[in-house]
Design a protein around this motif. Sequence first.
Motif, PDB file in Angstrom:
ATOM      1  N   ARG A 157       0.851  -1.198   0.000  1.00 54.93           N
ATOM      2  CA  ARG A 157       0.000   0.000   0.000  1.00 54.93           C
ATOM      3  C   ARG A 157       0.882   1.242   0.000  1.00 54.93           C
ATOM      4  NH1 ARG A 157      -2.483  -3.470   3.711  1.00 54.93           N
ATOM      5  NH2 ARG A 157      -4.625  -4.106   3.155  1.00 54.93           N
ATOM      6  N   ALA A 158       0.364   2.325  -0.580  1.00 52.03           N
ATOM      7  CA  ALA A 158       1.115   3.582  -0.608  1.00 52.03           C
ATOM      8  C   ALA A 158       0.166   4.733  -0.906  1.00 52.03           C
ATOM      9  CB  ALA A 158       2.210   3.530  -1.668  1.00 52.03           C
ATOM     10  N   THR A 159       0.638   5.947  -0.595  1.00 55.07           N
ATOM     11  CA  THR A 159      -0.160   7.156  -0.793  1.00 55.07           C
ATOM     12  C   THR A 159       0.697   8.235  -1.443  1.00 55.07           C
ATOM     13  OG1 THR A 159      -1.501   6.663   1.146  1.00 55.07           O
ATOM     14  CG2 THR A 159      -1.552   8.926   0.344  1.00 55.07           C
ATOM     15  N   ALA A 160       0.116   8.941  -2.423  1.00 57.07           N
ATOM     16  CA  ALA A 160       0.790  10.053  -3.103  1.00 57.07           C
ATOM     17  C   ALA A 160      -0.109  11.287  -3.065  1.00 57.07           C
ATOM     18  CB  ALA A 160       1.129   9.680  -4.546  1.00 57.07           C
ATOM     19  N   LEU A 161       0.504  12.443  -3.314  1.00 60.69           N
ATOM     20  CA  LEU A 161      -0.189  13.723  -3.209  1.00 60.69           C
ATOM     21  C   LEU A 161      -0.739  14.207  -4.542  1.00 60.69           C
ATOM     22  CD1 LEU A 161       2.499  15.725  -1.179  1.00 60.69           C
ATOM     23  CD2 LEU A 161       0.628  14.326  -0.256  1.00 60.69           C
ATOM     24  N   GLY A 162      -1.780  15.015  -4.465  1.00 60.54           N
ATOM     25  CA  GLY A 162      -2.131  15.864  -5.587  1.00 60.54           C
ATOM     26  C   GLY A 162      -1.164  17.034  -5.641  1.00 60.54           C
ATOM     27  N   ALA A 163      -1.295  17.870  -6.655  1.00 63.55           N
ATOM     28  CA  ALA A 163      -0.403  19.024  -6.780  1.00 63.55           C
ATOM     29  C   ALA A 163      -1.098  20.109  -7.592  1.00 63.55           C
ATOM     30  CB  ALA A 163       0.920  18.619  -7.451  1.00 63.55           C
ATOM     31  N   ALA A 164      -0.531  21.307  -7.540  1.00 63.41           N
ATOM     32  CA  ALA A 164      -1.049  22.441  -8.309  1.00 63.41           C
ATOM     33  C   ALA A 164       0.117  23.137  -8.998  1.00 63.41           C
ATOM     34  CB  ALA A 164      -1.813  23.406  -7.413  1.00 63.41           C
ATOM     35  N   THR A 165      -0.206  23.902 -10.028  1.00 69.00           N
ATOM     36  CA  THR A 165       0.796  24.419 -10.949  1.00 69.00           C
ATOM     37  C   THR A 165       1.340  25.781 -10.562  1.00 69.00           C
ATOM     38  OG1 THR A 165      -0.179  23.216 -12.803  1.00 69.00           O
ATOM     39  CG2 THR A 165       1.153  25.151 -13.360  1.00 69.00           C
ATOM     40  N   VAL A 166       2.660  25.920 -10.694  1.00 72.08           N
ATOM     41  CA  VAL A 166       3.314  27.232 -10.710  1.00 72.08           C
ATOM     42  C   VAL A 166       3.619  27.601 -12.163  1.00 72.08           C
ATOM     43  CG1 VAL A 166       5.336  28.576 -10.016  1.00 72.08           C
ATOM     44  CG2 VAL A 166       4.294  26.952  -8.406  1.00 72.08           C
ATOM     45  N   LEU A 167       4.235  26.670 -12.900  1.00 68.25           N
ATOM     46  CA  LEU A 167       4.535  26.855 -14.320  1.00 68.25           C
ATOM     47  C   LEU A 167       4.179  25.597 -15.085  1.00 68.25           C
ATOM     48  CD1 LEU A 167       5.811  28.179 -16.838  1.00 68.25           C
ATOM     49  CD2 LEU A 167       8.052  27.389 -16.016  1.00 68.25           C
ATOM     50  N   ASN A 168       3.285  25.723 -16.049  1.00 66.42           N
ATOM     51  CA  ASN A 168       2.930  24.618 -16.927  1.00 66.42           C
ATOM     52  C   ASN A 168       4.076  24.360 -17.902  1.00 66.42           C
ATOM     53  OD1 ASN A 168       1.819  23.086 -19.136  1.00 66.42           O
ATOM     54  ND2 ASN A 168      -0.218  23.713 -18.506  1.00 66.42           N
ATOM     55  N   ALA A 169       4.487  23.096 -18.033  1.00 64.93           N
ATOM     56  CA  ALA A 169       5.673  22.752 -18.820  1.00 64.93           C
ATOM     57  C   ALA A 169       5.397  22.565 -20.307  1.00 64.93           C
ATOM     58  CB  ALA A 169       6.317  21.486 -18.262  1.00 64.93           C
ATOM     59  N   VAL A 170       4.160  22.718 -20.750  1.00 66.27           N
ATOM     60  CA  VAL A 170       3.857  22.452 -22.154  1.00 66.27           C
ATOM     61  C   VAL A 170       4.630  23.382 -23.089  1.00 66.27           C
ATOM     62  CG1 VAL A 170       2.039  22.440 -23.910  1.00 66.27           C
ATOM     63  CG2 VAL A 170       1.584  21.500 -21.643  1.00 66.27           C
ATOM     64  N   ALA A 171       4.794  24.648 -22.700  1.00 67.20           N
ATOM     65  CA  ALA A 171       5.391  25.625 -23.610  1.00 67.20           C
ATOM     66  C   ALA A 171       6.877  25.379 -23.859  1.00 67.20           C
ATOM     67  CB  ALA A 171       5.188  27.046 -23.067  1.00 67.20           C
ATOM     68  N   ASN A 172       7.635  25.067 -22.807  1.00 69.13           N
ATOM     69  CA  ASN A 172       9.093  24.994 -22.983  1.00 69.13           C
ATOM     70  C   ASN A 172       9.749  23.827 -22.231  1.00 69.13           C
ATOM     71  OD1 ASN A 172       8.895  25.859 -20.368  1.00 69.13           O
ATOM     72  ND2 ASN A 172      10.247  27.646 -20.599  1.00 69.13           N
ATOM     73  N   TRP A 173       8.950  22.857 -21.793  1.00 71.82           N
ATOM     74  CA  TRP A 173       9.447  21.663 -21.109  1.00 71.82           C
ATOM     75  C   TRP A 173       9.988  21.941 -19.710  1.00 71.82           C
ATOM     76  CZ3 TRP A 173       8.890  16.687 -23.005  1.00 71.82           C
ATOM     77  CH2 TRP A 173       8.482  16.578 -24.340  1.00 71.82           C
ATOM     78  N   LYS A 174       9.933  23.186 -19.256  1.00 68.53           N
ATOM     79  CA  LYS A 174      10.333  23.518 -17.881  1.00 68.53           C
ATOM     80  C   LYS A 174       9.056  23.703 -17.066  1.00 68.53           C
ATOM     81  CE  LYS A 174      14.735  23.751 -18.997  1.00 68.53           C
ATOM     82  NZ  LYS A 174      15.005  24.768 -19.944  1.00 68.53           N
ATOM     83  N   GLY A 175       9.012  23.108 -15.876  1.00 67.42           N
ATOM     84  CA  GLY A 175       7.787  23.163 -15.095  1.00 67.42           C
ATOM     85  C   GLY A 175       8.044  23.396 -13.624  1.00 67.42           C
TER      86      GLY A 175
END
Length: 286
Positions: free
Chosen positions: A6-24
């Motif tokens: 069993r294991a648990t992971a977190l949700g997250a929210a965006t500071v920088l979306n990586a779609v534009a330049n692969w940096k996120g």
Amino acid sequence: MSRRGRATALGAATVLNAVANWKGSAFGIDLHTSAEVVLDDSLAVRGDVPGIDDRLIVRSVELVLERFGVEAGGVVRTESDIPLARGLKSSSAAANAAVMATLDALGEVIDPLEATRIGVQAARATGVTITGAFDDAAASMLGGVVVTDNRKMTLLKREALESEVLLLVPEEKIFSKDTDVARSRLLSPIADLIFDLALAGDYGRAMTLNGLVYCTALNLSAEPIYSALAAGAAGASLSGTGPAYAALAEGGDIDAVESAWVDLGGKVIRTEVNNSGSSLAVRWRS
């Protein structure tokens, strides 16, 4: 053979979306996905999550078994309080949780970033992501706020971030794979500037600029961002490719942001940045 993990992971929210330049850049939030993996001798991994596409979690389990040369099958189940297909990293959390639950079943512990890369590999293989979402997956795994290079799958920065978080979650769903990538990549010069802000630790301004430009590119409303800023939020953004929004706020400001968002429709969730990370990250640090 029957081994359970069993294991648990977190949700997250965006500071920088990586779609534009692969940096996120993203930060872990105190919403969770839990996974249970039961291994057996069947040599086939099966998902057991009614009504949900289980290819991602199945592939995540398979890749861990391949990593350790284990010939086995089994069942993987998940449950979550992260809204699905809203930009709050439910896929990254599911992959991370499935990877870690498999490790737990095998009695293995690996570096959390290696575990993260296995989940990203599964996401790419099953087509649920554009860039691999290494930023989202790292925030889900490690907690705190991260800055990443998604093309190279490298962690450039990770630090704790103390803040309450407010989420505005519309009823509609948007899947990352349906994003207009060509239009988003026109934002690359601006994304470079946002990336510099994130590396400098100016997360509030970084996420706000990110939200404004991506709302324009994806034809989504920026009104929640303006409403949050007017109510005193330190920063607000579209999360991922939406449709959810996230705001960083403290004290009385979060009450004011919540009041401003209630009238916009959808569900408002009050949470906080989780700096502890996933169950594997906690074990690794201890």
